[in-house]
Design a protein around this motif. Sequence first.
Motif, PDB file in Angstrom:
ATOM      1  N   LEU B 661       0.890  -0.843  -0.002  1.00 34.26           N
ATOM      2  CA  LEU B 661      -0.164   0.114  -0.325  1.00 34.26           C
ATOM      3  C   LEU B 661       0.911   1.498   0.162  1.00 34.26           C
ATOM      4  N   ILE B 662       1.887   1.385   1.109  1.00 29.27           N
ATOM      5  CA  ILE B 662       2.693   2.129   1.060  1.00 29.27           C
ATOM      6  C   ILE B 662       3.588   2.722   0.335  1.00 29.27           C
ATOM      7  N   PHE B 663       3.861   1.508  -0.902  1.00 31.93           N
ATOM      8  CA  PHE B 663       5.040   1.406  -1.874  1.00 31.93           C
ATOM      9  C   PHE B 663       4.525   2.197  -2.827  1.00 31.93           C
ATOM     10  N   TYR B 664       2.848   1.612  -3.463  1.00 33.33           N
ATOM     11  CA  TYR B 664       2.433   2.607  -4.298  1.00 33.33           C
ATOM     12  C   TYR B 664       1.069   3.611  -3.922  1.00 33.33           C
ATOM     13  N   VAL B 665       1.839   4.276  -2.931  1.00 36.52           N
ATOM     14  CA  VAL B 665       1.003   6.253  -2.754  1.00 36.52           C
ATOM     15  C   VAL B 665       2.041   6.201  -2.939  1.00 36.52           C
ATOM     16  N   ILE B 689      13.458  13.961 -13.179  1.00 37.98           N
ATOM     17  CA  ILE B 689      13.790  13.195 -11.315  1.00 37.98           C
ATOM     18  C   ILE B 689      12.925  13.593 -11.046  1.00 37.98           C
ATOM     19  N   GLN B 690      12.308  13.162 -11.275  1.00 36.04           N
ATOM     20  CA  GLN B 690      10.227  13.539 -10.027  1.00 36.04           C
ATOM     21  C   GLN B 690      10.082  11.927 -10.027  1.00 36.04           C
ATOM     22  N   LEU B 691      10.423  11.430 -11.453  1.00 33.67           N
ATOM     23  CA  LEU B 691      10.702   9.251 -10.922  1.00 33.67           C
ATOM     24  C   LEU B 691      11.090   8.730 -10.627  1.00 33.67           C
ATOM     25  N   GLY B 692      12.970   9.972 -10.670  1.00 33.26           N
ATOM     26  CA  GLY B 692      13.771   9.463  -9.538  1.00 33.26           C
ATOM     27  C   GLY B 692      13.267   9.653  -8.170  1.00 33.26           C
ATOM     28  N   TYR B 693      12.424  10.552  -7.584  1.00 38.14           N
ATOM     29  CA  TYR B 693      12.584  10.707  -6.020  1.00 38.14           C
ATOM     30  C   TYR B 693      11.464   9.563  -5.903  1.00 38.14           C
ATOM     31  N   LEU B 694      10.241  10.036  -7.007  1.00 40.58           N
ATOM     32  CA  LEU B 694       9.157   8.821  -6.173  1.00 40.58           C
ATOM     33  C   LEU B 694       9.318   7.589  -6.132  1.00 40.58           C
ATOM     34  N   MET B 695      10.117   7.018  -6.920  1.00 42.15           N
ATOM     35  CA  MET B 695      10.999   5.617  -6.485  1.00 42.15           C
ATOM     36  C   MET B 695      11.385   5.604  -5.617  1.00 42.15           C
ATOM     37  N   VAL B 696      12.578   6.344  -5.032  1.00 44.65           N
ATOM     38  CA  VAL B 696      13.879   6.297  -3.248  1.00 44.65           C
ATOM     39  C   VAL B 696      12.375   6.118  -2.886  1.00 44.65           C
ATOM     40  N   LEU B 697      11.891   7.505  -2.598  1.00 44.73           N
ATOM     41  CA  LEU B 697      10.920   7.811  -1.245  1.00 44.73           C
ATOM     42  C   LEU B 697       9.980   6.543  -1.395  1.00 44.73           C
ATOM     43  N   TYR B 699      10.194   3.304  -2.279  1.00 44.96           N
ATOM     44  CA  TYR B 699      11.019   1.829  -2.040  1.00 44.96           C
ATOM     45  C   TYR B 699      11.319   2.085  -0.658  1.00 44.96           C
ATOM     46  N   VAL B 700      11.858   3.344  -0.133  1.00 43.87           N
ATOM     47  CA  VAL B 700      12.007   3.797   1.293  1.00 43.87           C
ATOM     48  C   VAL B 700      10.807   3.588   2.632  1.00 43.87           C
ATOM     49  N   SER B 701       9.853   4.031   2.071  1.00 44.23           N
ATOM     50  CA  SER B 701       9.153   3.883   2.832  1.00 44.23           C
ATOM     51  C   SER B 701       8.812   2.549   3.317  1.00 44.23           C
ATOM     52  N   ALA B 702       8.504   1.254   1.208  1.00 40.64           N
ATOM     53  CA  ALA B 702       7.335   0.707   1.647  1.00 40.64           C
ATOM     54  C   ALA B 702       9.087  -0.683   2.546  1.00 40.64           C
ATOM     55  N   ALA B 704      10.615   0.535   5.176  1.00 41.88           N
ATOM     56  CA  ALA B 704      10.932   0.959   6.500  1.00 41.88           C
ATOM     57  C   ALA B 704       9.183   0.035   7.304  1.00 41.88           C
ATOM     58  N   VAL B 705       8.059   0.212   6.856  1.00 42.54           N
ATOM     59  CA  VAL B 705       6.378  -0.046   7.000  1.00 42.54           C
ATOM     60  C   VAL B 705       7.356  -1.835   7.186  1.00 42.54           C
ATOM     61  N   TYR B 706       7.751  -2.801   6.068  1.00 42.93           N
ATOM     62  CA  TYR B 706       7.862  -3.977   6.337  1.00 42.93           C
ATOM     63  C   TYR B 706       9.134  -4.231   6.893  1.00 42.93           C
ATOM     64  N   GLN B 707       9.925  -3.758   7.499  1.00 39.43           N
ATOM     65  CA  GLN B 707      10.836  -4.155   8.409  1.00 39.43           C
ATOM     66  C   GLN B 707      10.188  -3.834   9.762  1.00 39.43           C
ATOM     67  N   LEU B 708       9.849  -2.900  10.232  1.00 42.71           N
ATOM     68  CA  LEU B 708       8.954  -2.478  11.814  1.00 42.71           C
ATOM     69  C   LEU B 708       7.817  -4.062  11.225  1.00 42.71           C
ATOM     70  N   MET B 709       7.184  -3.978  10.488  1.00 42.88           N
ATOM     71  CA  MET B 709       5.767  -4.914  10.686  1.00 42.88           C
ATOM     72  C   MET B 709       5.991  -6.278  11.222  1.00 42.88           C
ATOM     73  N   SER B 710       7.094  -6.771  10.250  1.00 40.55           N
ATOM     74  CA  SER B 710       7.104  -7.930  10.530  1.00 40.55           C
ATOM     75  C   SER B 710       8.424  -8.492  10.832  1.00 40.55           C
TER      76      SER B 710
END
Lengths: 75, 710
Positions: B661-665, B689-697, B699-702, B704-710
């Motif tokens: 979910l977070i990845f697709y947000v 630039i936009q594609l780059g920063y959104l992809m990094v954002l 990936y990093v948030s997804a 973080a979420v997965y590592q925190l929750m599992s």
Amino acid sequence: MSVRTVSQLQKGEKAIIRSFTDRVMSLKLLEMGCVPGCEVRLDAVAPLGDPICINVGGCYSLSLRLNEASTIEIE
Amino acid sequence: MKQENIKIALVGNPNAGKSTLFNALTGLRQKTGNFPGVTVEKKSGTFRLAGSNGSADRDVTVVDLPGTYSVYPKSADEGVVMDILANPKHPDHPAVVVVVVDASNLQRNLLLFTEISDLGIPTILALNMLDVAASMKLTVNAVQLAMQLNVPVVKINARTSEGIPGLQQAIRQVVEKTEKPAQKYFYVPKGNEPALIEEVRALHALDNDYVALQYVCQHDNFSFLAQPVRAKLDSLIEKYAFDETGFLADETIARYKTIKPIVEKSVKSEGATEQPLWTRKLDKILLHPLWGYVTFALILMVIFQAIFAWASYPMDWLDENTASFISWVKEVLPKGVLNDLITDGVLAGIGGVIIFIPQIAILFGLVSILEESGYMARVMVIMDKVMRRFGLNGRSVVPLISGVACAVPAIMTTRSISSRHERLLTILVTPIMSCSARLPIYSILIALIIPSTKVLGIFNMQGLVLFGLYFLGLGGALASAWILSLFIKRTEPGYFMLEMPTYKVPRWGHVGFMMYDSVKSFVLEAGKVILAISIILWVLSSYGPGDHMEVAEQQAVRAMSQAPEEEVAAAVASARLESSYAGNFGRFIEPVIRPLGYDWKIGIALLASFAAREVFVGTMATIYSISGDSEDVLTVKERLMQEKNDLGGVMYTPAVCYSLLIFYVFAMMCMSTIAVVYRETHGWKWPLIQLGYLMVLAYVSAFAVYQLMS
Ligand SMILES: Nc1nc2c(ncn2[C@@H]2O[C@H](COP(=O)(O)OP(=O)(O)OP(=O)(O)O)[C@@H](O)[C@H]2O)c(=O)[nH]1
Ligand SMILES: [Mg+2]
């Protein structure tokens, strides 16, 4: 007393436009119907105090920021 | 003999009703809305003009243009108007200009009219919004006005199509008039302006004083003038010490002086004029310090409730029926490769998205009601100060809100933001708003992990989580704008100045059409991509390199020799998929997405959804219906629920779902958005630039979420 501007109007208060302090801004304001001699009235203030809505010449409602309103001097 | 089409252009102040008139004339469905700045590019259509007195019918090409307050453009969308009107060689240069004016605010609307009239193109004045004027106790005398302005004046109501025959007749008369009347200028040049005009006219062989003045004032905006020509004009400005700003102010004031007596003679008012009562009453509430925000929040809540709770009934129905339809097809068609391709590939993929039609329709319908009512302009006002904190503008609200439907038209509406800096920031963050293509992904994953319980008696828990995701998108957009604004230098001050339209009852037919249109393009556009991708995917997942698939199948059969028949079949299907081309591909990228909790099957869907996010759910449906045992057809949700991970546990754990979910947000998974950003920013720099920063954002948030929750 120094010259008042539209940004200092009280809610419901009316005033006549006298002149503008910012040349570039005045062009846009003129196009929007804010002509010297025209009557304006403060109708509403946005919840955070800025922007404001003024009624221009009884015709229509114009919303503008406080810094834009402060370039309009009134009588 | 074939006559060439007559060309006419619709010009006028923003929100005067040009696009509505365009639709009434041509029968097309150009987008309209009750706030300034809806139309941001020229749009053409045609209609047939009936002949009179024995002359033949003629075809007319009509161009709808963005609204402007004067001939001097202040934002990216407005430039096109003068680029067409000042250039007789432009393919859209009109033979007749119809100036559409808002009769309830005649004085300001006539400013643009006098400027257009001075350009020397035959002009017709269309008096629109007379019903609004009447509710303000104003009556306009059209005959008097026509005499004063010396042009044909036609009363119309664009909304109800009244007065259209009259307008057509006026167009016919102007076109058929052979001798051109001598130009009468509303603005008379002063000081050394006539000398300057003379020189420019001679230089460019112009036959109109005011066009010559436009060459002087806005040659940098005219795409049809070459660089040396512009330099020459600059030197003339210096020679005559022409002060542009001073001239523009003087010109405008002089015009208003001319207009004032004309308006006084032709408009009668009973008592002091005021905005219509309803508008004043509603504004008292909707712009109120407290109630303003409360109603805004309530409206948003209703929208989420609608797209989640209300839409679920037709969606469940569609879901079950597509599943039984697919099993029916499976039964009826002869068994074989073709059957598998159609049912497991194409129908599974398309069925996966068809169920989201109700949500898309409701969402577009509600956004369209916000736009048509006039409330959008109020949202811009109450949000301006908040937006400014993040480097945006109150006007950014329109792209952000319509970005909830689709980012592509939303990014185009940024053209009406006058400051280039604020416009760029808005373009860069609009794709983070959760568009309707994410809705299928959100809905299906939420349905998997969130129980549909009631909270506080009224709100559906699933609806609240959905609200949270949209809120995250908005928060992400604002935060990104703030961070980006630290890096992108502000070049000019932004301004707000927005005309507040009077409230209008939405035209339900129009809202209905918007819903129909959005569903149509969703089904067609998404359908095309999904059709192509699901066929490719089916081929890639049904065949593999060499004899890998057969070997895998035999291995699976051997390993499961004791198990019941059904389990063997499932294991075989899954083993075959894994050793297919698609499986190999998924395995190849698996190391990258493993930290986010995804397996290779999700990896395939993720890659496919780079074309468009809608594809994700369709792809999942295809993959799982191939890997599942092929006898009974399940709904997409049931398939996901049955899916097992490598260790035999449930695949779609909350951690995996939240991570997805977070990845697709945040992820910018949409070719069309990249294309429109490229077009609007004139280059590859910003979309990349936009594609780059959104992809990094993402990936990093997804991660973080997965590592925190599992
Ligand atoms: N009451 C009333 N409303 C009208 C009339 N004509 C148009 N409208 C409404 O006015 C609003 C603005 O119409 P548009 O056609 O979008 O205006 P526009 O001139 O194209 O605006 P921009 O594209 O922003 O420049 C819509 O909500 C219309 O339904 C009219 O004669 N009377
Ligand atoms: Mg329009």
